[in-house]
Structure formats: structure tokens, C-alpha cells
Design a protein around this motif. Structure first.
Motif, PDB file in Angstrom:
ATOM      1  N   ASN A 101       0.825  -1.211   0.000  1.00  0.00           N
ATOM      2  CA  ASN A 101       0.000   0.000   0.000  1.00  0.00           C
ATOM      3  C   ASN A 101       0.859   1.261   0.000  1.00  0.00           C
ATOM      4  O   ASN A 101       0.387   2.357   0.283  1.00  0.00           O
ATOM      5  CB  ASN A 101      -0.945   0.014   1.207  1.00  0.00           C
ATOM      6  CG  ASN A 101      -0.188  -0.078   2.536  1.00  0.00           C
ATOM      7  OD1 ASN A 101       1.036  -0.131   2.557  1.00  0.00           O
ATOM      8  ND2 ASN A 101      -0.917  -0.087   3.637  1.00  0.00           N
ATOM      9  N   LYS A 107       2.963   4.443  -1.337  1.00  0.00           N
ATOM     10  CA  LYS A 107       2.794   5.433  -2.389  1.00  0.00           C
ATOM     11  C   LYS A 107       4.139   6.101  -2.659  1.00  0.00           C
ATOM     12  O   LYS A 107       5.052   6.036  -1.836  1.00  0.00           O
ATOM     13  CB  LYS A 107       1.760   6.485  -1.975  1.00  0.00           C
ATOM     14  CG  LYS A 107       0.365   5.907  -1.752  1.00  0.00           C
ATOM     15  CD  LYS A 107      -0.601   7.013  -1.334  1.00  0.00           C
ATOM     16  CE  LYS A 107      -1.997   6.445  -1.107  1.00  0.00           C
ATOM     17  NZ  LYS A 107      -2.950   7.505  -0.675  1.00  0.00           N
ATOM     18  N   THR A 161       4.837   9.116  -2.549  1.00  0.00           N
ATOM     19  CA  THR A 161       5.101  10.140  -1.537  1.00  0.00           C
ATOM     20  C   THR A 161       5.664   9.554  -0.244  1.00  0.00           C
ATOM     21  O   THR A 161       6.228  10.290   0.570  1.00  0.00           O
ATOM     22  CB  THR A 161       3.809  10.914  -1.215  1.00  0.00           C
ATOM     23  OG1 THR A 161       2.763   9.975  -0.891  1.00  0.00           O
ATOM     24  CG2 THR A 161       3.368  11.759  -2.403  1.00  0.00           C
ATOM     25  N   ASP A 162       5.510   8.238  -0.049  1.00  0.00           N
ATOM     26  CA  ASP A 162       6.077   7.597   1.137  1.00  0.00           C
ATOM     27  C   ASP A 162       7.592   7.461   1.038  1.00  0.00           C
ATOM     28  O   ASP A 162       8.272   7.238   2.039  1.00  0.00           O
ATOM     29  CB  ASP A 162       5.455   6.211   1.347  1.00  0.00           C
ATOM     30  CG  ASP A 162       3.982   6.293   1.722  1.00  0.00           C
ATOM     31  OD1 ASP A 162       3.599   7.282   2.371  1.00  0.00           O
ATOM     32  OD2 ASP A 162       3.217   5.386   1.356  1.00  0.00           O
ATOM     33  N   SER A 221       6.107   1.026  -4.398  1.00  0.00           N
ATOM     34  CA  SER A 221       5.175   2.138  -4.583  1.00  0.00           C
ATOM     35  C   SER A 221       4.764   2.268  -6.047  1.00  0.00           C
ATOM     36  O   SER A 221       3.598   2.574  -6.346  1.00  0.00           O
ATOM     37  CB  SER A 221       5.798   3.447  -4.088  1.00  0.00           C
ATOM     38  OG  SER A 221       6.930   3.811  -4.852  1.00  0.00           O
ATOM     39  N   ASN A 273       2.177  -0.411  -6.648  1.00  0.00           N
ATOM     40  CA  ASN A 273       0.902  -0.120  -5.999  1.00  0.00           C
ATOM     41  C   ASN A 273       0.140   0.988  -6.714  1.00  0.00           C
ATOM     42  O   ASN A 273      -1.052   0.859  -6.997  1.00  0.00           O
ATOM     43  CB  ASN A 273       1.143   0.269  -4.542  1.00  0.00           C
ATOM     44  CG  ASN A 273      -0.134   0.663  -3.826  1.00  0.00           C
ATOM     45  OD1 ASN A 273      -1.124  -0.059  -3.866  1.00  0.00           O
ATOM     46  ND2 ASN A 273      -0.122   1.813  -3.176  1.00  0.00           N
ATOM     47  N   GLU A 274       0.824   2.074  -7.030  1.00  0.00           N
ATOM     48  CA  GLU A 274       0.128   3.209  -7.644  1.00  0.00           C
ATOM     49  C   GLU A 274      -0.343   2.900  -9.057  1.00  0.00           C
ATOM     50  O   GLU A 274      -1.363   3.426  -9.505  1.00  0.00           O
ATOM     51  CB  GLU A 274       1.034   4.443  -7.637  1.00  0.00           C
ATOM     52  CG  GLU A 274       1.329   4.957  -6.237  1.00  0.00           C
ATOM     53  CD  GLU A 274       1.591   6.446  -6.186  1.00  0.00           C
ATOM     54  OE1 GLU A 274       1.698   7.073  -7.260  1.00  0.00           O
ATOM     55  OE2 GLU A 274       1.686   6.992  -5.071  1.00  0.00           O
TER      56      GLU A 274
END
Length: 373
Positions: A123, A125, A127-128, A176, A179-180
Motif C-alpha cells: 500500500n 505510495k 510520496t512515502d 510504490s 501499488n500506484e
């Protein structure tokens, strides 16, 4: 009643057109099939298990009878030769809703085989992943390709190398992206690709790529790739894994049509990679240690989820954690300090706890004495 209307025969229809594509407008580059059996005979006939010993021979056999057929994911093709009316389900077609031609690659693969290759769900992203702005920018080409692989053809970013200090976000960025974009991620450690018997490693490589193709668009992430791809000068140190490397090179060279698949190799020591392997990566993306501002952002992200509050200015901690990666900040600074505070029955994590963690980190990494002054 016998029907003689041959215009409905897909094979004849394909022969009657100049390219066999007027009806669909698209040529099938690759189709992945799953054997189903005799669905209309229920339990009257035992479904034989299909075992393919020569993939090229099966491909020739399949193309000969299905050239001109329109395929769509979820549709069925029926054998009319060795096993009349035996059904095969189309589990993947590139592009979808297209027509098989003499150039189409046809692969038979059981769903169980795909499931055996572990797909990672995350999960995370973009931005993480704090910092690494240059790496994120370079990854835009991967994003674009996975969104529309058909438009790239020979310009696809098939093989990309992530390299840099451990704990700087190489795996996080791959997760990420997956996921995205909502595409499968096949994450493997390079050492796990070395089998116990001759041929095991090469088979694992080919099965990995077959599974990725069957689920494409997808990402293959091979961590610590230097464990199998060391420069020849160091190969005696790791034993003979030449069959694994050769199989990997074959897949990376694109001899098999891996449309919609991006292979990402990750290493902390790119200079140790064998040139034959390193040269296959069209793009190399470096991951660097976070600067002071990025370290503060990392601290803020992790501190908010800690079970005890932190009684310390994060700006000061960002300064003291100079030279640490994101993983170091979490595991060797915050976690060590937290555990010390809990073991001493404290209600908050104090500067004393952080100095304890920093002292042990300095000792383990042999940093200069003045680093944490």
C-alpha cells in the motif's frame, strides 16, 4: 447438418485478407493459455493433463490451427487436431481483443504455476519514499511504459538498475510504483534463484518471467543482484551460478517477448557486477543518502506511529543522524531508543535514549568520533 460456409472459418478468413487483421485491427503479440479440458462432457470423459516438453513445438502446433482467430482475455480456444474440442482459456492476450497471426507468441501456463511465483502486494505510495527526487523523475519512463506498453515497442525501458547505499528506498520505490499503477510486483532475492540441482536456477528464472508476462503489465524486482552477477574476477567467491546468469541474460535480451514487463535489478555495489550483466541495463538510477531536511521528514513520518511519544526536537535529531539512511533512522536510531525507553519503564523517549542508540550505531559503523558531537 454439414455447413459449407467457409467464410466463417477463421483460418480461411485470415487467408482471404492481405494481413488477416482487417476484422480486429490488432495483431496479437502474445497469448497465454490455460488448459481447461472438455467442459461440455462434464464427468463423462476424464480431462487429460497437458504437459509440454517442447514449448516451441507447441507454439508451432497452436499457431497452425489458430492463426486468424480473435482472442480476448477470458475467451476460449478449442483444439481440433490431437484432442478435438479440448478447451484452452485465454488468461492473457497482448493486446486484448486482437487476432492471432503467424508472429504471435503462444504460451501454455497453468494458473497454479503463476501462483507459485510470489506476487508482492503493497500500500506504499510514491510520496512515502522521502527524497530520491532524481530517482523518482527517472522512474517516470517506467510509469509511462507500464501504462501503455504497446506504444513503446523497441523503445521500452525493459531493464533498469537501482543502485546505492543500503536502506535508501530502492525496494520501497519499486513497491510504490507497483501499488500506484496497480500492476503485479514479483520481488525475489537473487540468492533464492540458485537451485540445488543443475538446471533448477535457469528454470526458476524462466518461470519467473513467464509468470510476469502472464500478469503483465508487471514489474520484476531482483534484489541483491550482485549475489549472482558478480564480475568474473570474483566468481570463485560465490560458486558457479553461470546457468542462472545465462538464463537471466536470455530473458533480459528480449529473446522472449516480455511485453509489458520491466525488470529492475538492485545492488549496493554496481561496480562488482559482471559487465555482461550490467550492460543489459538501459538505465541506471542511483539512490543517495538523505540530506538534513529529508532526515527530518523521515523522522516525522516514523515518530507519529511510535507507541511512546518522543520528548526531543526532531530538528536536532535530524542533525545528529547525519550519514544515516532511512532504514538506519528507523531501525538503528528510533527503534533502539524506543526499546531502551520501554525496558526502563519510561513514558517517553528522551535524548538519553537517542544518545544510547547513536553511540551503538557509531561503534558498529566505525564512524569518525566527532560525527555525533
Amino acid at each position: 447438418m454439414k455447413h459449407n460456409n467457409i467464410t466463417n472459418d477463421p483460418i480461411v478468413s485470415e487467408k482471404k485478407t492481405s494481413a488477416g487483421l482487417e476484422d480486429s485491427g490488432k495483431e496479437t503479440k502474445m497469448v497465454v493459455l490455460q488448459s481447461i479440458g472438455y467442459p461440455f462432457l462434464c464427468n463423462l470423459v476424464e480431462n487429460p493433463k497437458i504437459e509440454i516438453f517442447d514449448n516451441e513445438l507447441f507454439e508451432l502446433y497452436a499457431r497452425e490451427q489458430w492463426v486468424g482467430y480473435k482472442v480476448k482475455e477470458g475467451s476460449f480456444l478449442f483444439d481440433q487436431k490431437l484432442l478435438p474440442d479440448f478447451a484452452f482459456k485465454v488468461i492473457k492476450a497482448h493486446p486484448d481483443d486482437s487476432r492471432i497471426t503467424k508472429n504471435t507468441s503462444i504460451l501454455l501456463m497453468e494458473v497454479e504455476e503463476v501462483r507459485e511465483i510470489k506476487k508482492i502486494e503493497s500500500n506504499l505510495k510514491i510520496t512515502d519514499v522521502i527524497g530520491q527526487e532524481r530517482a523518482k523523475t527517472k522512474c517516470k519512463i517506467i510509469t509511462r511504459y507500464l501504462q501503455e506498453p504497446e506504444s513503446f515497442q523497441e523503445w521500452a525501458p525493459n531493464n533498469v538498475l537501482f543502485h546505492g547505499t543500503p536502506g535508501t528506498g530502492k525496494t520501497m520505490l519499486a513497491k510504490s510504483l507497483s501499488n500506484e499503477l496497480q500492476v503485479p510486483l514479483f520481488l525475489v532475492k537473487a540468492t533464492s534463484l540458485i537451485g540445488e540441482h543443475v538446471g533448477d536456477g535457469a528454470r526458476q528464472i524462466h518461470e519467473l518471467f513467464e509468470a510476469a508476462v502472464a500478469c503483465s503489465p508487471s514489474v520484476i524486482f531482483i534484489d541483491e543482484i550482485d549475489a549472482i552477477g558478480l564480475d568474473r574476477r570474483y566468481q570463485s567467491l560465490r560458486g558457479d551460478v553461470s546457468e542462472v546468469v545465462n538464463a537471466l541474460l536470455t530473458e533480459m535480451d528480449g529473446i522472449n517477448p516480455n511485453l509489458g514487463v520491466v525488470t529492475i535489478g538492485a545492488t549496493n555495489n554496481p561496480q562488482l557486477l559482471d559487465y555482461a550483466l550490467r550492460s543489459r541495463f538501459e538505465e541506471e538510477i542511483e539512490f543517495v543518502l538523505p540530506d538534513k531536511n529529508e532526515r527530518r521528514q523521515i523522522l516525522e513520518m516514523y515518530v507519529n506511529s511510535m507507541p511512546l511519544p518522543v520528548d526531543q526536537d526532531l530538528g536536532k535529531l535530524a542533525h545528529l543522524s547525519r550519514g544515516m539512511s532511512g532504514r538506519d533512522i528507523k531501525d538503528r536510531l528510533l527503534k533502539v531508543a524506543l526499546h531502551k525507553a520501554i525496558s526502563e519503564d519510561k513514558d517517553v523517549v528522551t535524548m538519553e535514549d537517542f544518545h544510547y542508540a547513536l553511540k551503538h550505531y557509531k561503534k558498529e559503523t566505525n564512524e569518525p568520533k566527532g560525527m555525533f558531537a
